[in-house]
Scaffold this motif. Structure first.
Motif, mmCIF file in Angstrom:
data_model
loop_
_atom_site.group_PDB
_atom_site.id
_atom_site.type_symbol
_atom_site.label_atom_id
_atom_site.label_comp_id
_atom_site.label_asym_id
_atom_site.label_seq_id
_atom_site.Cartn_x
_atom_site.Cartn_y
_atom_site.Cartn_z
ATOM 1 N N THR A 17 -8.027 -18.553 -1.518
ATOM 2 C CA THR A 17 -6.793 -18.363 -0.920
ATOM 3 C C THR A 17 -5.797 -18.075 -2.228
ATOM 4 N N THR A 18 -5.864 -18.894 -3.230
ATOM 5 C CA THR A 18 -5.232 -18.903 -4.465
ATOM 6 C C THR A 18 -5.411 -17.379 -5.018
ATOM 7 N N ASP A 19 -6.456 -16.886 -5.053
ATOM 8 C CA ASP A 19 -6.873 -15.644 -5.811
ATOM 9 C C ASP A 19 -6.122 -14.602 -4.806
ATOM 10 N N ALA A 20 -6.185 -14.613 -3.523
ATOM 11 C CA ALA A 20 -5.445 -13.655 -2.512
ATOM 12 C C ALA A 20 -4.232 -13.693 -3.027
ATOM 13 N N GLY A 21 -3.517 -14.865 -3.217
ATOM 14 C CA GLY A 21 -1.913 -15.017 -3.217
ATOM 15 C C GLY A 21 -1.572 -14.289 -4.589
ATOM 16 N N ARG A 22 -2.655 -14.375 -5.548
ATOM 17 C CA ARG A 22 -2.190 -13.709 -6.699
ATOM 18 C C ARG A 22 -2.288 -12.068 -6.605
ATOM 19 N N ILE A 23 -3.120 -11.542 -5.859
ATOM 20 C CA ILE A 23 -3.302 -10.045 -5.742
ATOM 21 C C ILE A 23 -2.064 -9.811 -5.042
ATOM 22 N N HIS A 24 -1.701 -10.567 -4.145
ATOM 23 C CA HIS A 24 -0.437 -10.073 -3.138
ATOM 24 C C HIS A 24 0.610 -10.120 -4.174
ATOM 25 N N THR A 25 0.848 -10.858 -5.069
ATOM 26 C CA THR A 25 1.907 -10.845 -5.978
ATOM 27 C C THR A 25 1.931 -9.926 -7.016
ATOM 28 N N THR A 26 0.678 -9.396 -7.453
ATOM 29 C CA THR A 26 0.403 -8.311 -8.081
ATOM 30 C C THR A 26 0.634 -7.042 -7.548
ATOM 31 N N LEU A 27 0.430 -7.001 -6.268
ATOM 32 C CA LEU A 27 0.464 -5.721 -5.410
ATOM 33 C C LEU A 27 2.121 -5.506 -5.230
ATOM 34 N N ALA A 28 2.872 -6.716 -4.857
ATOM 35 C CA ALA A 28 4.346 -6.629 -4.862
ATOM 36 C C ALA A 28 4.809 -5.950 -6.090
ATOM 37 N N SER A 29 4.338 -6.573 -7.436
ATOM 38 C CA SER A 29 4.857 -6.005 -8.430
ATOM 39 C C SER A 29 4.682 -4.458 -8.794
ATOM 40 N N VAL A 30 3.391 -4.231 -8.570
ATOM 41 C CA VAL A 30 3.037 -2.623 -8.921
ATOM 42 C C VAL A 30 3.796 -1.860 -7.807
ATOM 43 N N PHE A 31 4.224 -2.282 -6.471
ATOM 44 C CA PHE A 31 5.045 -1.361 -5.707
ATOM 45 C C PHE A 31 6.456 -1.594 -6.301
ATOM 46 N N ALA A 32 7.014 -2.666 -6.506
ATOM 47 C CA ALA A 32 8.302 -2.688 -7.121
ATOM 48 C C ALA A 32 8.565 -1.690 -8.400
ATOM 49 N N GLN A 33 7.680 -1.664 -9.144
ATOM 50 C CA GLN A 33 7.872 -0.962 -10.560
ATOM 51 C C GLN A 33 7.918 0.499 -10.163
ATOM 52 N N ALA A 34 7.055 0.768 -8.927
ATOM 53 C CA ALA A 34 7.116 2.142 -8.625
ATOM 54 C C ALA A 34 8.362 2.780 -7.701
ATOM 55 N N ARG A 35 9.025 1.454 -7.342
ATOM 56 C CA ARG A 35 10.481 1.693 -6.630
ATOM 57 C C ARG A 35 9.867 2.120 -5.206
ATOM 58 N N ALA A 36 8.914 1.522 -4.421
ATOM 59 C CA ALA A 36 8.581 1.709 -3.417
ATOM 60 C C ALA A 36 8.037 0.453 -2.550
ATOM 61 N N GLU A 37 7.957 0.720 -1.148
ATOM 62 C CA GLU A 37 7.459 -0.184 -0.332
ATOM 63 C C GLU A 37 5.897 0.148 -0.221
ATOM 64 N N GLY A 38 4.907 -0.863 -0.236
ATOM 65 C CA GLY A 38 3.498 -0.434 -0.242
ATOM 66 C C GLY A 38 2.917 -1.223 0.756
ATOM 67 N N LEU A 39 1.895 -0.549 1.598
ATOM 68 C CA LEU A 39 0.805 -1.507 2.519
ATOM 69 C C LEU A 39 -0.353 -0.978 1.846
ATOM 70 N N LEU A 40 -1.449 -1.740 2.236
ATOM 71 C CA LEU A 40 -2.608 -1.425 1.958
ATOM 72 C C LEU A 40 -3.889 -2.105 2.667
ATOM 73 N N HIS A 41 -4.977 -1.574 2.726
ATOM 74 C CA HIS A 41 -6.258 -2.231 3.281
ATOM 75 C C HIS A 41 -7.399 -1.880 2.644
ATOM 76 N N VAL A 42 -8.347 -2.811 2.414
ATOM 77 C CA VAL A 42 -9.436 -2.601 1.640
ATOM 78 C C VAL A 42 -10.539 -3.096 2.257
ATOM 79 N N ARG A 43 -11.827 -2.442 2.659
ATOM 80 C CA ARG A 43 -12.775 -2.938 3.424
ATOM 81 C C ARG A 43 -14.157 -2.617 2.624
ATOM 82 N N ASP A 44 -14.830 -3.832 2.370
ATOM 83 C CA ASP A 44 -16.369 -3.541 1.793
ATOM 84 C C ASP A 44 -17.323 -3.108 2.899
#
Length: 305
Positions: free
Chosen positions: A8-35
């Motif tokens: 859960t902690t790791d997932a929270g970090r990834i959500h934070t990372t993604l929010a930062s990546v999208f903000a730097q691109a001046r974009a709203e971003g959505l994502l899904h990854v499936r093994d």
């Protein structure tokens, strides 16, 4: 063993990372990854509706391949891309004269270089009703698609442009705010789906569950030859990592959906969907953000299993 709290902690970090990546691109971003082998998944707004743009060409390619596998469609039969389909753009869409090619090569041009004229001719050949029936059969009744010409016509009407002239030739000087407000850029009024549905469709194709094995294999093969290297590929530059994908682009919309396969055999279906703050044609920050976001999510899944 990774604990639930740690995951859960790791997932929270990834959500934070993604929010930062999208903000730097001046974009709203959505994502899904499936093994694709374990079923593990990670989503960031994965059930929200997104504009597909040319990602909707995946089920058209699938229907083409299913009809070939069933013996209903001759992949070698020649068809002519005429001015009725050409609107200006890449590949046959921008050709000055009629172009003749096989049904297979129409599918190839549609998926590898996102040729809109080839898309519309192939959609006429396979039948929109058949594409819809296949999506419904596979459990995707809300997965949208359209002809490219119909989308362009809607934009001309909405902007009050000349219906007889190329859309691209008439866009210069139109303010960003009008382009950003187009129905073509809004989920629900343009072909739409969700990131989770998109990776589910890819999973069905990669598991040979979306049709005959030969049909699924043909779609995988064609998607593996996509020429665009600036989005998903940018996040996975290592030798030996293979990618098969389909981009989608329309004013502020920047997408890519595809499958990433590592040398160890592990495979991940990914869908990243961005809406940027501008309708500018060149948006390298957003393009790179797609690769960065996909890499962060895939690394998270790989670390957790």
């Amino acid at each position: 063993m990774t604990t639930t709290a740690a995951r859960t902690t790791d997932a929270g970090r990834i959500h934070t990372t993604l929010a930062s990546v999208f903000a730097q691109a001046r974009a709203e971003g959505l994502l899904h990854v499936r093994d694709l082998d374990t079923g593990a998944e990670f989503g960031h707004g994965a059930d929200a509706q997104v504009v597909l743009a040319s990602v909707f060409k995946i089920p058209i390619a699938l229907e083409y391949a299913r009809q070939v596998a069933a013996g209903e469609l001759d992949p070698a039969r020649r068809h002519t891309v005429t001015s009725a389909h050409r609107a200006g753009g890449s590949s046959t869409d921008g050709c000055a004269h009629d172009v003749e090619m096989s049904a297979r090569d129409l599918a190839f041009m549609m998926m590898t270089i996102s040729d809109n004229a080839a898309t519309d001719l192939l959609l006429d050949i396979v039948g929109p009703d058949r594409v819809r029936a296949t999506l419904d059969e596979l459990g995707f009744p809300d997965f949208g698609f359209s002809s490219c010409a119909a989308l362009d016509d809607d934009i001309r009407r909405e902007l009050g442009l000349d219906p007889e002239r190329s859309l691209d030739d008439q866009l210069a000087g139109i303010p960003d705010e009008r382009l950003l407000a187009l129905r073509a850029c809004a989920p629900g009024t343009s072909p739409s789906s969700t990131p989770r549905e998109v990776t589910a469709l890819l999973a069905a194709i990669w598991h040979d569950e979306a049709g005959p094995a030969s049909a699924c294999a043909e779609v995988r093969d064609i998607m593996g030859q996509q020429v665009w290297q600036h989005r998903l590929v940018s996040g996975f530059p290592e030798p030996g990592v293979r990618l098969a994908g389909k981009t989608g682009t329309d004013f502020p919309v920047r997408n890519e959906a595809g499958v990433i396969e590592y040398p160890d055999g592990r495979r991940y279906a990914v869908g990243v969907f961005l809406r940027t703050s501008t309708a500018a044609t060149r948006q390298p920050l957003a393009d790179r953000a797609i690769g960065r976001a996909a890499r962060a999510a895939v690394d998270h899944l790989r670390a957790g299993t």
